[in-house]
Design a protein around this motif. Structure first.
Motif, PDB file in Angstrom:
ATOM      1  N   THR A 254      31.266  28.959 -21.134  1.00 34.01           N
ATOM      2  CA  THR A 254      31.187  30.413 -21.055  1.00 34.01           C
ATOM      3  C   THR A 254      31.250  30.906 -19.620  1.00 34.01           C
ATOM      4  O   THR A 254      31.840  31.956 -19.341  1.00 34.01           O
ATOM      5  CB  THR A 254      29.890  30.904 -21.721  1.00 34.01           C
ATOM      6  N   PHE A 255      30.665  30.149 -18.693  1.00 30.64           N
ATOM      7  CA  PHE A 255      30.721  30.532 -17.283  1.00 30.64           C
ATOM      8  C   PHE A 255      32.170  30.581 -16.812  1.00 30.64           C
ATOM      9  O   PHE A 255      32.580  31.515 -16.121  1.00 30.64           O
ATOM     10  CB  PHE A 255      29.899  29.557 -16.429  1.00 30.64           C
ATOM     11  N   GLY A 256      32.960  29.595 -17.188  1.00 29.94           N
ATOM     12  CA  GLY A 256      34.365  29.576 -16.825  1.00 29.94           C
ATOM     13  C   GLY A 256      35.135  30.748 -17.423  1.00 29.94           C
ATOM     14  O   GLY A 256      36.009  31.325 -16.773  1.00 29.94           O
TER      15      GLY A 256
ATOM     16  N   LEU B 125      33.060  22.720  -9.311  1.00 30.67           N
ATOM     17  CA  LEU B 125      31.922  21.814  -9.102  1.00 30.67           C
ATOM     18  C   LEU B 125      31.276  21.419 -10.423  1.00 30.67           C
ATOM     19  O   LEU B 125      30.928  20.250 -10.630  1.00 30.67           O
ATOM     20  CB  LEU B 125      30.894  22.469  -8.178  1.00 30.67           C
ATOM     21  N   ILE B 126      31.116  22.387 -11.310  1.00 30.54           N
ATOM     22  CA  ILE B 126      30.537  22.090 -12.625  1.00 30.54           C
ATOM     23  C   ILE B 126      31.422  21.113 -13.386  1.00 30.54           C
ATOM     24  O   ILE B 126      30.930  20.182 -14.039  1.00 30.54           O
ATOM     25  CB  ILE B 126      30.333  23.392 -13.430  1.00 30.54           C
ATOM     26  N   HIS B 127      32.737  21.312 -13.277  1.00 32.46           N
ATOM     27  CA  HIS B 127      33.671  20.439 -13.993  1.00 32.46           C
ATOM     28  C   HIS B 127      33.718  19.027 -13.401  1.00 32.46           C
ATOM     29  O   HIS B 127      33.797  18.043 -14.129  1.00 32.46           O
ATOM     30  CB  HIS B 127      35.064  21.059 -13.991  1.00 32.46           C
TER      31      HIS B 127
ATOM     32  N   ASN C  99      39.914  28.477 -14.820  1.00 36.56           N
ATOM     33  CA  ASN C  99      38.641  29.033 -15.272  1.00 36.56           C
ATOM     34  C   ASN C  99      38.447  28.951 -16.778  1.00 36.56           C
ATOM     35  O   ASN C  99      37.430  28.430 -17.241  1.00 36.56           O
ATOM     36  CB  ASN C  99      38.510  30.493 -14.829  1.00 36.56           C
ATOM     37  N   PHE C 100      39.394  29.482 -17.549  1.00 38.95           N
ATOM     38  CA  PHE C 100      39.214  29.560 -18.993  1.00 38.95           C
ATOM     39  C   PHE C 100      39.014  28.184 -19.635  1.00 38.95           C
ATOM     40  O   PHE C 100      38.298  28.061 -20.617  1.00 38.95           O
ATOM     41  CB  PHE C 100      40.403  30.260 -19.653  1.00 38.95           C
ATOM     42  N   ALA C 101      39.639  27.155 -19.093  1.00 42.09           N
ATOM     43  CA  ALA C 101      39.602  25.836 -19.730  1.00 42.09           C
ATOM     44  C   ALA C 101      38.392  24.990 -19.334  1.00 42.09           C
ATOM     45  O   ALA C 101      38.147  23.952 -19.941  1.00 42.09           O
ATOM     46  CB  ALA C 101      40.879  25.070 -19.383  1.00 42.09           C
ATOM     47  N   PHE C 102      37.635  25.412 -18.322  1.00 42.00           N
ATOM     48  CA  PHE C 102      36.558  24.568 -17.797  1.00 42.00           C
ATOM     49  C   PHE C 102      35.233  25.319 -17.760  1.00 42.00           C
ATOM     50  O   PHE C 102      35.198  26.532 -17.644  1.00 42.00           O
ATOM     51  CB  PHE C 102      36.897  24.088 -16.380  1.00 42.00           C
ATOM     52  N   ALA C 103      34.145  24.591 -17.802  1.00 44.16           N
ATOM     53  CA  ALA C 103      32.783  25.082 -17.581  1.00 44.16           C
ATOM     54  C   ALA C 103      32.312  26.096 -18.624  1.00 44.16           C
ATOM     55  O   ALA C 103      31.487  26.958 -18.334  1.00 44.16           O
ATOM     56  CB  ALA C 103      32.622  25.648 -16.170  1.00 44.16           C
TER      57      ALA C 103
ATOM     58  N   VAL D 103      34.157  33.852 -15.313  1.00 45.75           N
ATOM     59  CA  VAL D 103      34.850  33.840 -14.023  1.00 45.75           C
ATOM     60  C   VAL D 103      36.335  34.117 -14.238  1.00 45.75           C
ATOM     61  O   VAL D 103      36.964  34.842 -13.459  1.00 45.75           O
ATOM     62  CB  VAL D 103      34.629  32.494 -13.291  1.00 45.75           C
ATOM     63  N   GLY D 104      36.914  33.570 -15.301  1.00 42.51           N
ATOM     64  CA  GLY D 104      38.305  33.840 -15.618  1.00 42.51           C
ATOM     65  C   GLY D 104      38.543  35.312 -15.902  1.00 42.51           C
ATOM     66  O   GLY D 104      39.581  35.867 -15.507  1.00 42.51           O
ATOM     67  N   ALA D 105      37.595  35.973 -16.558  1.00 41.67           N
ATOM     68  CA  ALA D 105      37.735  37.406 -16.824  1.00 41.67           C
ATOM     69  C   ALA D 105      37.736  38.196 -15.514  1.00 41.67           C
ATOM     70  O   ALA D 105      38.515  39.149 -15.360  1.00 41.67           O
ATOM     71  CB  ALA D 105      36.608  37.882 -17.733  1.00 41.67           C
ATOM     72  N   VAL D 106      36.897  37.799 -14.554  1.00 46.96           N
ATOM     73  CA  VAL D 106      36.884  38.461 -13.240  1.00 46.96           C
ATOM     74  C   VAL D 106      38.232  38.260 -12.551  1.00 46.96           C
ATOM     75  O   VAL D 106      38.835  39.213 -12.040  1.00 46.96           O
ATOM     76  CB  VAL D 106      35.728  37.935 -12.363  1.00 46.96           C
TER      77      VAL D 106
END
Length: 131
Positions: free
Chosen positions: A97-99, A21-23, A91-95, A102-105
């Protein structure tokens, strides 16, 4: 999959929806109502809408991929490899630090699930038959 891993999987899936959604928001936010005098059958009446909802698969996935895959992941807990794919491609490529968070999770859920599956294989003896 344990209850803790299943819970983290749900957090990763919902986080991926938020990343999507952020992206996608800046693209959707630029939409405007078309001019009413562009003709009934004009194909170039609203280029902003076409840029937000493209028919070209690669452009569509660039905009909507993280959101669609996050919805898919929240429908049922995906396999471990899918969580690693969500982390790397959604996750890593978008949004920002938040992305990355989330990518780490998602990466943690994927690795925990893979290690758990490997441990189950070793305990059941199916790993020794694979040699």
């Amino acid at each position: 999959m344990s209850d803790a891993t299943r819970s983290l999987s749900a957090v990763g899936a919902v986080g991926t929806i938020a990343v999507g959604l952020i992206h996608a928001w800046p693209t959707v936010n630029q939409l405007e109502m078309p001019k009413l005098d562009c003709g009934d059958l004009s194909s170039s009446c609203n280029p902003a809408f076409l840029s937000a909802f493209p028919l070209e698969p690669s452009a569509c996935l660039d905009i909507w991929g993280p959101l669609f895959l996050g919805i898919w992941a929240s429908a049922s807990p995906p396999p471990a490899v899918a969580h690693i794919g969500l982390a790397c491609f959604c996750n890593f490529a978008f949004a920002g630090t938040f992305g990355v968070c989330v990518g780490a999770v998602n990466m943690a859920v994927g690795l925990i699930s893979l290690l758990g599956s490997l441990g189950d294989m070793v305990r059941q003896g199916s790993y020794s038959r694979m040699k």
